[in-house]
Motif scaffolding. Structure first.
Motif, mmCIF file in Angstrom:
data_model
loop_
_atom_site.group_PDB
_atom_site.id
_atom_site.type_symbol
_atom_site.label_atom_id
_atom_site.label_comp_id
_atom_site.label_asym_id
_atom_site.label_seq_id
_atom_site.Cartn_x
_atom_site.Cartn_y
_atom_site.Cartn_z
ATOM 1 N N LYS A 34 17.900 7.578 8.575
ATOM 2 C CA LYS A 34 16.658 6.904 8.185
ATOM 3 C C LYS A 34 16.885 5.966 6.996
ATOM 4 O O LYS A 34 16.343 4.865 6.953
ATOM 5 C CB LYS A 34 15.592 7.950 7.817
ATOM 6 C CG LYS A 34 15.049 8.747 8.990
ATOM 7 C CD LYS A 34 13.986 9.730 8.538
ATOM 8 C CE LYS A 34 13.442 10.552 9.689
ATOM 9 N NZ LYS A 34 12.417 11.532 9.244
ATOM 10 N N LEU A 35 17.677 6.409 6.017
ATOM 11 C CA LEU A 35 17.954 5.566 4.854
ATOM 12 C C LEU A 35 18.637 4.282 5.264
ATOM 13 O O LEU A 35 18.291 3.194 4.783
ATOM 14 C CB LEU A 35 18.828 6.332 3.845
ATOM 15 C CG LEU A 35 18.170 7.501 3.092
ATOM 16 C CD1 LEU A 35 19.192 8.174 2.204
ATOM 17 C CD2 LEU A 35 16.992 6.999 2.252
ATOM 18 N N GLN A 36 19.609 4.390 6.151
ATOM 19 C CA GLN A 36 20.335 3.200 6.575
ATOM 20 C C GLN A 36 19.442 2.295 7.440
ATOM 21 O O GLN A 36 19.545 1.062 7.370
ATOM 22 C CB GLN A 36 21.593 3.609 7.321
ATOM 23 C CG GLN A 36 22.591 4.349 6.428
ATOM 24 C CD GLN A 36 23.883 4.694 7.127
ATOM 25 O OE1 GLN A 36 24.632 3.821 7.545
ATOM 26 N NE2 GLN A 36 24.136 5.987 7.278
ATOM 27 N N GLN A 37 18.567 2.897 8.234
ATOM 28 C CA GLN A 37 17.643 2.091 9.037
ATOM 29 C C GLN A 37 16.667 1.355 8.147
ATOM 30 O O GLN A 37 16.366 0.168 8.364
ATOM 31 C CB GLN A 37 16.885 2.993 10.013
ATOM 32 C CG GLN A 37 15.962 2.227 10.961
ATOM 33 C CD GLN A 37 15.265 3.153 11.945
ATOM 34 O OE1 GLN A 37 15.452 4.366 11.903
ATOM 35 N NE2 GLN A 37 14.485 2.579 12.838
ATOM 36 N N PRO A 72 18.047 19.356 2.956
ATOM 37 C CA PRO A 72 19.364 18.900 3.418
ATOM 38 C C PRO A 72 20.456 19.165 2.387
ATOM 39 O O PRO A 72 20.226 19.120 1.187
ATOM 40 C CB PRO A 72 19.153 17.396 3.643
ATOM 41 C CG PRO A 72 17.965 17.040 2.814
ATOM 42 C CD PRO A 72 17.091 18.249 2.805
ATOM 43 N N LYS A 73 21.640 19.440 2.900
ATOM 44 C CA LYS A 73 22.815 19.588 2.047
ATOM 45 C C LYS A 73 24.011 19.046 2.807
ATOM 46 O O LYS A 73 24.280 19.499 3.925
ATOM 47 C CB LYS A 73 23.037 21.035 1.648
ATOM 48 C CG LYS A 73 24.060 21.169 0.508
ATOM 49 C CD LYS A 73 24.039 22.556 -0.095
ATOM 50 C CE LYS A 73 24.927 22.636 -1.329
ATOM 51 N NZ LYS A 73 24.396 21.835 -2.439
ATOM 52 N N PRO A 74 24.718 18.062 2.230
ATOM 53 C CA PRO A 74 24.505 17.441 0.925
ATOM 54 C C PRO A 74 23.262 16.555 0.924
ATOM 55 O O PRO A 74 22.605 16.425 1.952
ATOM 56 C CB PRO A 74 25.773 16.607 0.735
ATOM 57 C CG PRO A 74 26.147 16.195 2.119
ATOM 58 C CD PRO A 74 25.817 17.385 2.971
ATOM 59 N N SER A 75 22.977 15.942 -0.220
ATOM 60 C CA SER A 75 21.829 15.042 -0.278
ATOM 61 C C SER A 75 22.047 13.884 0.694
ATOM 62 O O SER A 75 23.189 13.485 0.947
ATOM 63 C CB SER A 75 21.632 14.500 -1.691
ATOM 64 O OG SER A 75 22.589 13.497 -1.980
ATOM 65 N N PRO A 76 20.992 13.339 1.276
ATOM 66 C CA PRO A 76 21.149 12.253 2.244
ATOM 67 C C PRO A 76 21.861 11.016 1.689
ATOM 68 O O PRO A 76 22.514 10.308 2.454
ATOM 69 C CB PRO A 76 19.706 11.937 2.643
ATOM 70 C CG PRO A 76 18.994 13.238 2.475
ATOM 71 C CD PRO A 76 19.604 13.850 1.245
ATOM 72 N N THR A 77 21.746 10.759 0.382
ATOM 73 C CA THR A 77 22.478 9.606 -0.168
ATOM 74 C C THR A 77 23.976 9.870 -0.166
ATOM 75 O O THR A 77 24.776 8.974 0.138
ATOM 76 C CB THR A 77 21.989 9.275 -1.586
ATOM 77 O OG1 THR A 77 22.077 10.447 -2.409
ATOM 78 C CG2 THR A 77 20.565 8.765 -1.574
ATOM 79 N N VAL A 78 24.379 11.094 -0.502
ATOM 80 C CA VAL A 78 25.801 11.447 -0.425
ATOM 81 C C VAL A 78 26.276 11.403 1.023
ATOM 82 O O VAL A 78 27.368 10.907 1.321
ATOM 83 C CB VAL A 78 26.052 12.837 -1.046
ATOM 84 C CG1 VAL A 78 27.482 13.296 -0.785
ATOM 85 C CG2 VAL A 78 25.769 12.814 -2.539
ATOM 86 N N MET A 79 25.444 11.887 1.944
ATOM 87 C CA MET A 79 25.794 11.840 3.360
ATOM 88 C C MET A 79 25.977 10.391 3.820
ATOM 89 O O MET A 79 26.893 10.084 4.600
ATOM 90 C CB MET A 79 24.717 12.532 4.197
ATOM 91 C CG MET A 79 24.984 12.516 5.707
ATOM 92 S SD MET A 79 26.462 13.435 6.184
ATOM 93 C CE MET A 79 25.827 15.114 6.098
ATOM 94 N N THR A 80 25.122 9.496 3.339
ATOM 95 C CA THR A 80 25.253 8.083 3.689
ATOM 96 C C THR A 80 26.599 7.539 3.234
ATOM 97 O O THR A 80 27.293 6.830 3.981
ATOM 98 C CB THR A 80 24.115 7.271 3.041
ATOM 99 O OG1 THR A 80 22.862 7.750 3.535
ATOM 100 C CG2 THR A 80 24.243 5.791 3.356
ATOM 101 N N TYR A 81 26.974 7.884 2.022
ATOM 102 C CA TYR A 81 28.287 7.455 1.510
ATOM 103 C C TYR A 81 29.416 8.016 2.370
ATOM 104 O O TYR A 81 30.350 7.297 2.737
ATOM 105 C CB TYR A 81 28.469 7.899 0.064
ATOM 106 C CG TYR A 81 29.885 7.727 -0.430
ATOM 107 C CD1 TYR A 81 30.345 6.470 -0.826
ATOM 108 C CD2 TYR A 81 30.770 8.802 -0.461
ATOM 109 C CE1 TYR A 81 31.649 6.301 -1.246
ATOM 110 C CE2 TYR A 81 32.078 8.632 -0.880
ATOM 111 C CZ TYR A 81 32.515 7.389 -1.269
ATOM 112 O OH TYR A 81 33.809 7.206 -1.682
ATOM 113 N N ILE A 82 29.315 9.291 2.700
ATOM 114 C CA ILE A 82 30.352 9.946 3.490
ATOM 115 C C ILE A 82 30.498 9.269 4.852
ATOM 116 O O ILE A 82 31.605 8.976 5.312
ATOM 117 C CB ILE A 82 30.016 11.441 3.662
ATOM 118 C CG1 ILE A 82 30.218 12.182 2.331
ATOM 119 C CG2 ILE A 82 30.861 12.081 4.754
ATOM 120 C CD1 ILE A 82 29.700 13.604 2.348
#
Length: 511
Positions: free
Chosen positions: A504-507, A445-455
């Motif tokens: 998935k991270l947020q879930q 994935p790009k960006p990283s899923p943690t950055v995507m979560t922030y976005i």
């Protein structure tokens, strides 16, 4: 205070100093604005749309404008730029939470104020501007970059509308992009209009692309005294430090704290070791400390969790967020509180660099992120704030924490004179290699899923789209696929994979 009453930003209705109306000024708003500032350089200049004169809540004026380097407005009915500015600006200042005192350069001509000494700093560069709304946003945008503190202040208005009308034209937006961002952002704006709005404003681009660019223009506020009128503060402070596997560095930090001219009350150390059955690396009783050391030992790793645990133990009025590989002078905390009182701050972020790095930002200014290893925060601001565990082991937890603060009406200020050296000890922040599950998939994935979560949590749709396009363009030159159509298809897939992992991270966080 000079009250500067205008009609639709086009014509002066009246200019007042107290109850006295001032005569002899031009009817044109911008011309009169410069003239009044020159004639009354020791005054606050307060602009008011004619319809808002009786809606202006003067009782809160001194609370908002507590030192001279503050500019603030309140959008009651109208604002200038709409969310399309997010195509070129992904900073938190480009979108406003209108329910709180929010840091932003986005200004409304409905009501607001700025000190005349500050206005005059811009006259040389901006004397050619004729649109009052454009001028206010230009002053705030360039001013904020150079150390002017800019806000949307809802307390200024007694009554506020639920929706605002945006006045900027497409030409205004392109003009602003070319004048106050790097020139390439104007081209980015055109691409975004074409791709997402199916519009091709080539005339707006052509007519504005050659305008003077102010992006690197310096405005010097050094001769304007900053002395906040806020009341004196209680400077009791606790320190929180997450650590894992670096006992010698942590002990050096504790020794630096021991030498402080202003001592902390308590230092909470959250030591992590993932090995079940492991024991602490520290014997804090082996040395006398002039503060209480609270030691938390856990097998759960992760800086987000560690800092959340430590924040629960804070009892002082302030918190120093410190990393276990910092180095600082003996008067760090004393100097920090001097600046906190001088500027009337609730959050102070220090300069933070390695010994080899050059100091990039040399003015105190509103900060676009947060420093989880180099910040001092008022405890009262942290009641509903914590590090998001969905961002554990990734990036963007600092930025997300900062956004939580801003959305509570708390500003984050950087000051270059308060400095911490970041030693960047070996093995980074985690000390053990964390293999993230998405790093073992294809495509990565790009960006990283943690950055995507922030976005997804903090960006408008326009900011997300602008970020995506800028990311694609920057990454293109460093990868091997040169066919632009193939590159676009692959990057879209990687973006979609990042979105799925972010979900998935947020879930997992909620479960």
């Amino acid at each position: 205070m000079i009250k500067f009453v205008h009609r639709h930003s086009e014509k002066i209705v009246g200019i007042y100093k107290g109850a006295k109306q001032l005569e002899g000024y031009a009817d044109e708003v911008v011309t009169a604005f410069w003239a009044v500032a020159n004639d009354y350089p020791d005054q606050w200049i307060c602009w008011l749309e004619e319809e808002q004169v009786h809606n202006f809540n003067e009782l809160f004026f001194l609370e908002i404008f507590h030192h001279k380097l503050i500019m603030a407005s309140c959008a009651v009915k109208t604002s200038f730029f709409n969310k399309d500015i997010g195509y070129v600006d992904q900073f938190p200042f480009a979108v406003v939470n209108r329910s709180v005192n929010y840091p932003t350069w986005l200004m409304s001509s409905d009501m607001g104020a700025i000190h005349a000494t500050v206005i005059l700093k811009f006259q040389k560069n901006f004397s050619g501007f004729s649109d009052f709304q454009y001028l206010l946003n230009a002053i705030a945008k360039l001013g904020q970059h150079n150390g002017l503190f800019c806000y949307h202040a809802p307390q200024l208005a007694i009554k506020k509308a639920t929706e605002v009308e945006y006045k900027a034209t497409t030409k205004d937006l392109f003009s602003f992009a070319f004048q106050f961002y790097k020139k390439a952002r104007g081209i980015i704006l055109l691409f975004c209009f074409a791709r997402y709005k199916k519009r091709y404003p080539l005339l707006s681009l052509i007519s504005t692309a050659l305008k003077r660019n102010f992006f690197n223009t310096e405005i010097n506020f050094a001769d304007i005294e900053v002395k906040s009128s806020k009341s004196a503060i209680d400077n009791s402070i606790d320190v929180i430090i997450p650590t894992i596997g670096r006992p010698e560095h942590l002990l050096n930090v504790l020794k630096d704290l021991k030498k402080q001219s202003l001592l902390p009350q308590k230092v909470t150390v959250v030591e992590q070791n993932p090995d079940i059955g492991s024991k602490s690396d520290f014997d804090f009783a082996a040395e006398d400390w002039p503060f209480l050391i609270q030691h938390i030992f856990t097998h759960q790793t992760g800086a987000c969790n560690a800092r959340n645990l430590a924040l629960q133990e804070v009892t002082a009025s302030w918190v120093f967020f410190c990393d276990d590989d910092n180095k600082f002078e003996n008067n760090l905390l004393e100097k920090a509180f001097s600046k906190i009182e001088e500027y009337g701050l609730e959050v102070l972020v220090t300069a933070y660099r390695t010994k080899q790095e050059v100091l990039l930002y040399k003015n105190a200014k509103q900060w676009g992120t947060f420093g989880a290893g180099n910040a001092i925060v008022k405890k009262a601001c942290l009641r509903n704030v914590k590090f998001d565990l969905a961002l554990e082991y990734g990036y963007a937890e600092d930025m997300d924490f900062g956004m939580q603060l801003r959305n509570q009406g708390v500003d984050i200020i950087y000051h270059p004179e308060i400095e911490i050296v970041h030693l960047k000890a070996p093995m980074g922040g985690f000390r053990t290699k964390i293999i993230k599950p998405w790093e073992q998939t294809a495509p990565i994935p790009k960006p990283s899923p943690t950055v995507m979560t922030y976005i997804q949590k903090n960006y408008t749709v326009e900011q997300q789209r602008g970020y995506q396009l800028i990311l694609w363009l920057k990454f293109y030159k460093s990868q091997h696929i040169k066919n632009p159509f193939k590159y676009e298809r692959i990057m879209q897939k990687r973006w979609a994979v990042s979105e799925r992992w972010a979900a998935k991270l947020q879930q997992n966080r909620r479960s």
